[in-house]
Design a protein around this motif. Structure first.
Motif, PDB file in Angstrom:
ATOM      1  N   LYS A 108       0.830  -1.208   0.000  1.00  0.00           N
ATOM      2  CA  LYS A 108       0.000   0.000   0.000  1.00  0.00           C
ATOM      3  C   LYS A 108       0.863   1.255   0.000  1.00  0.00           C
ATOM      4  CE  LYS A 108      -3.618   2.313   2.698  1.00  0.00           C
ATOM      5  NZ  LYS A 108      -4.475   2.222   3.918  1.00  0.00           N
ATOM      6  N   SER A 109       1.933   1.252   0.787  1.00  0.00           N
ATOM      7  CA  SER A 109       2.810   2.425   0.854  1.00  0.00           C
ATOM      8  C   SER A 109       3.541   2.656  -0.466  1.00  0.00           C
ATOM      9  CB  SER A 109       3.811   2.273   1.996  1.00  0.00           C
ATOM     10  OG  SER A 109       4.634   1.130   1.790  1.00  0.00           O
ATOM     11  N   SER A 110       3.809   1.590  -1.206  1.00  0.00           N
ATOM     12  CA  SER A 110       4.477   1.732  -2.506  1.00  0.00           C
ATOM     13  C   SER A 110       3.495   2.009  -3.639  1.00  0.00           C
ATOM     14  CB  SER A 110       5.264   0.461  -2.823  1.00  0.00           C
ATOM     15  OG  SER A 110       4.373  -0.641  -2.986  1.00  0.00           O
ATOM     16  N   LYS A 111       2.199   2.078  -3.300  1.00  0.00           N
ATOM     17  CA  LYS A 111       1.137   2.336  -4.280  1.00  0.00           C
ATOM     18  C   LYS A 111       1.136   1.310  -5.418  1.00  0.00           C
ATOM     19  CE  LYS A 111       0.971   7.303  -3.359  1.00  0.00           C
ATOM     20  NZ  LYS A 111       1.014   8.676  -3.942  1.00  0.00           N
ATOM     21  N   SER A 112       1.463   0.079  -5.064  1.00  0.00           N
ATOM     22  CA  SER A 112       1.390  -1.025  -6.029  1.00  0.00           C
ATOM     23  C   SER A 112      -0.028  -1.593  -5.967  1.00  0.00           C
ATOM     24  CB  SER A 112       2.447  -2.082  -5.704  1.00  0.00           C
ATOM     25  OG  SER A 112       3.744  -1.516  -5.690  1.00  0.00           O
ATOM     26  N   TRP A 113      -0.965  -0.934  -6.621  1.00  0.00           N
ATOM     27  CA  TRP A 113      -2.378  -1.243  -6.422  1.00  0.00           C
ATOM     28  C   TRP A 113      -2.767  -2.606  -6.974  1.00  0.00           C
ATOM     29  CZ3 TRP A 113      -2.980   1.803  -2.781  1.00  0.00           C
ATOM     30  CH2 TRP A 113      -2.641   3.139  -2.808  1.00  0.00           C
ATOM     31  N   ARG A 114      -2.339  -2.907  -8.155  1.00  0.00           N
ATOM     32  CA  ARG A 114      -2.688  -4.224  -8.725  1.00  0.00           C
ATOM     33  C   ARG A 114      -2.068  -5.373  -7.919  1.00  0.00           C
ATOM     34  NH1 ARG A 114      -4.964  -4.960 -13.743  1.00  0.00           N
ATOM     35  NH2 ARG A 114      -5.463  -3.079 -14.938  1.00  0.00           N
ATOM     36  N   PRO A 115      -0.768  -5.334  -7.605  1.00  0.00           N
ATOM     37  CA  PRO A 115      -0.223  -6.391  -6.740  1.00  0.00           C
ATOM     38  C   PRO A 115      -0.896  -6.453  -5.379  1.00  0.00           C
ATOM     39  CG  PRO A 115       1.548  -5.225  -7.844  1.00  0.00           C
ATOM     40  CD  PRO A 115       0.308  -4.457  -8.129  1.00  0.00           C
ATOM     41  N   LEU A 116      -1.286  -5.312  -4.846  1.00  0.00           N
ATOM     42  CA  LEU A 116      -1.950  -5.312  -3.544  1.00  0.00           C
ATOM     43  C   LEU A 116      -3.299  -6.023  -3.619  1.00  0.00           C
ATOM     44  CD1 LEU A 116      -2.239  -4.456  -0.601  1.00  0.00           C
ATOM     45  CD2 LEU A 116      -3.064  -2.211  -1.380  1.00  0.00           C
ATOM     46  N   LEU A 117      -4.061  -5.761  -4.676  1.00  0.00           N
ATOM     47  CA  LEU A 117      -5.352  -6.432  -4.819  1.00  0.00           C
ATOM     48  C   LEU A 117      -5.172  -7.936  -5.035  1.00  0.00           C
ATOM     49  CD1 LEU A 117      -8.330  -5.695  -4.808  1.00  0.00           C
ATOM     50  CD2 LEU A 117      -8.220  -5.422  -7.298  1.00  0.00           C
ATOM     51  N   LYS A 118      -4.140  -8.304  -5.749  1.00  0.00           N
ATOM     52  CA  LYS A 118      -3.841  -9.729  -5.935  1.00  0.00           C
ATOM     53  C   LYS A 118      -3.430 -10.377  -4.613  1.00  0.00           C
ATOM     54  CE  LYS A 118      -0.765 -12.824  -8.495  1.00  0.00           C
ATOM     55  NZ  LYS A 118       0.368 -12.907  -9.476  1.00  0.00           N
ATOM     56  N   TYR A 119      -2.625  -9.666  -3.837  1.00  0.00           N
ATOM     57  CA  TYR A 119      -2.199 -10.185  -2.533  1.00  0.00           C
ATOM     58  C   TYR A 119      -3.385 -10.403  -1.604  1.00  0.00           C
ATOM     59  CZ  TYR A 119      -0.235 -10.142   2.172  1.00  0.00           C
ATOM     60  OH  TYR A 119       0.062 -10.451   3.472  1.00  0.00           O
ATOM     61  N   VAL A 120      -4.287  -9.431  -1.565  1.00  0.00           N
ATOM     62  CA  VAL A 120      -5.466  -9.548  -0.707  1.00  0.00           C
ATOM     63  C   VAL A 120      -6.319 -10.741  -1.120  1.00  0.00           C
ATOM     64  CG1 VAL A 120      -7.643  -8.426  -0.094  1.00  0.00           C
ATOM     65  CG2 VAL A 120      -5.526  -7.114  -0.088  1.00  0.00           C
ATOM     66  N   SER A 121      -6.460 -10.964  -2.422  1.00  0.00           N
ATOM     67  CA  SER A 121      -7.297 -12.065  -2.919  1.00  0.00           C
ATOM     68  C   SER A 121      -6.760 -13.425  -2.486  1.00  0.00           C
ATOM     69  CB  SER A 121      -7.390 -11.995  -4.449  1.00  0.00           C
ATOM     70  OG  SER A 121      -7.898 -10.749  -4.868  1.00  0.00           O
ATOM     71  N   HIS A 122      -5.428 -13.553  -2.399  1.00  0.00           N
ATOM     72  CA  HIS A 122      -4.827 -14.829  -1.991  1.00  0.00           C
ATOM     73  C   HIS A 122      -4.693 -14.952  -0.479  1.00  0.00           C
ATOM     74  CE1 HIS A 122      -3.610 -14.936  -6.255  1.00  0.00           C
ATOM     75  NE2 HIS A 122      -3.506 -16.239  -6.091  1.00  0.00           N
ATOM     76  N   ALA A 123      -4.329 -13.861   0.179  1.00  0.00           N
ATOM     77  CA  ALA A 123      -4.043 -13.926   1.613  1.00  0.00           C
ATOM     78  C   ALA A 123      -5.285 -14.049   2.468  1.00  0.00           C
ATOM     79  CB  ALA A 123      -3.247 -12.684   2.039  1.00  0.00           C
ATOM     80  N   ILE A 124      -6.456 -13.720   1.904  1.00  0.00           N
ATOM     81  CA  ILE A 124      -7.678 -13.780   2.705  1.00  0.00           C
ATOM     82  C   ILE A 124      -7.973 -15.208   3.157  1.00  0.00           C
ATOM     83  CG2 ILE A 124      -9.241 -14.085   0.757  1.00  0.00           C
ATOM     84  CD1 ILE A 124      -9.795 -11.808   3.811  1.00  0.00           C
ATOM     85  N   GLU A 125      -7.565 -16.179   2.361  1.00  0.00           N
ATOM     86  CA  GLU A 125      -7.770 -17.581   2.757  1.00  0.00           C
ATOM     87  C   GLU A 125      -6.900 -17.949   3.952  1.00  0.00           C
ATOM     88  OE1 GLU A 125      -7.464 -22.128   0.878  1.00  0.00           O
ATOM     89  OE2 GLU A 125      -6.861 -20.365  -0.307  1.00  0.00           O
ATOM     90  N   LEU A 126      -5.664 -17.488   3.957  1.00  0.00           N
ATOM     91  CA  LEU A 126      -4.767 -17.775   5.083  1.00  0.00           C
ATOM     92  C   LEU A 126      -5.273 -17.130   6.360  1.00  0.00           C
ATOM     93  CD1 LEU A 126      -1.357 -17.249   3.235  1.00  0.00           C
ATOM     94  CD2 LEU A 126      -2.486 -19.414   3.764  1.00  0.00           C
ATOM     95  N   ALA A 127      -5.855 -15.933   6.227  1.00  0.00           N
ATOM     96  CA  ALA A 127      -6.411 -15.275   7.419  1.00  0.00           C
ATOM     97  C   ALA A 127      -7.641 -16.024   7.922  1.00  0.00           C
ATOM     98  CB  ALA A 127      -6.767 -13.825   7.085  1.00  0.00           C
TER      99      ALA A 127
END
Length: 297
Positions: free
Chosen positions: A192-211
């Motif tokens: 988020k701090s690096s404003k990498s919006w597309r990678p951030l949305l991809k990360y959230v989509s995968h990490a939500i399962e681990l959470a």
């Protein structure tokens, strides 16, 4: 007890029969001839050779009567001579430059500080350098989280001694659960701090399962860490959608929405704010397209 031969020899009327020379040998030779079917040979002469017809017939008989080989019906593969192995292509050897050697020796903090100082002195090169930067590696971040997940799962006590969601289990697992949750949130903050919006949305989509895989404890007050992790990821997803803004077309936003739904699966229920923001962006984009003048045909 004496046998019949001993009785005959001991009787007064017994007379031994005269022995004939070569009689036993001839009898044995006759028996051998009868056994193997060869004609009798004269004394002192060489044995007659077997005829070709008899040898061929015997070989044919032995071949036809022999059992088939054990692996006759099993395909053993092509002979090694017919296998063509492609030639090995040697990869070009990478020559490490002196600059790479010095960069590899630096720590992450030193590299960031040095780069920042350099581009402050040469601001005209910033855009060119940013264009060369690749997207953050999501696989490495997710592999790190899965490793931390396995570590805290190993801390569970044996289930036969009690429940796996009681206070005793919590006191054991929380030691590894803390580092996992911290890394889960920090990776999102970094993107988020690096404003990498597309990678951030991809990360959230995968990490939500681990959470979502984080344990649910019997004591509701101990589940705040899990709820905080889920809420943090949903917030990161919302920030990524807002960061992308109306730069995407309606079709691209529909593709993004379908991709997030596919990756998150049934865990999309934890990304309510993210999907709501995507719907807002689709409506904004439709409104912007409606206001823009249509191109004349």
């Amino acid at each position: 007890k004496r046998g019949p031969a001993m009785k005959r020899a001991s009787s007064p009327d017994y007379e031994p029969e005269p022995e004939s020379e070569g009689e036993d040998y001839e009898d044995e030779e006759d028996n051998n001839d009868e056994t193997y079917g060869a004609p009798p040979s004269a004394p002192g002469s060489a044995p007659a050779p077997m005829s070709s017809s008899s040898s061929s017939s015997s070989s044919t008989t032995s071949t036809s009567s022999a059992p088939p080989p054990l692996f006759s019906t099993i395909y053993m593969g092509a002979p090694s001579s017919s296998v063509i192995t492609p030639p090995k292509v040697k990869k070009p050897r990478h020559v490490v430059t002196p600059l790479e050697s010095k960069i590899n020796a630096l720590t992450r903090e030193q590299l960031i500080e040095t780069s920042s100082s350099f581009f402050q002195k040469h601001p005209s090169l910033v855009d060119e350098f940013l264009a060369l930067l690749p997207e953050p590696d999501m696989d490495q971040k997710l592999q790190e989280l899965k490793k931390l997940e396995r570590q805290y799962q190993k801390l569970y006590p044996n289930s036969r001694y009690g429940s796996s969601s009681d206070t005793y289990s919590y006191n054991r697992v929380v030691k590894g659960l803390g580092p996992f949750k911290k890394a889960l949130v920090d990776h999102g903050v970094s993107l988020k701090s690096s404003k990498s919006w597309r990678p951030l949305l991809k990360y959230v989509s995968h990490a939500i399962e681990l959470a979502d895989n984080m344990p649910n404890w019997n004591d509701a007050s101990k589940n705040k860490s899990k709820q905080s992790a889920l809420s943090s990821l949903d917030g990161h997803g919302t920030a990524a959608v807002k960061g992308l803004g109306v730069t995407l077309s309606v079709e691209e936003w529909e593709e993004v929405k379908a991709e997030v739904e596919r990756v998150s699966g049934h865990n999309k229920r934890h990304l309510g704010d993210t999907f709501a923001e995507i719907e807002k962006m689709i409506e904004k984009r439709k409104a912007a397209d409606a206001k823009s003048p249509k191109k004349k045909k």
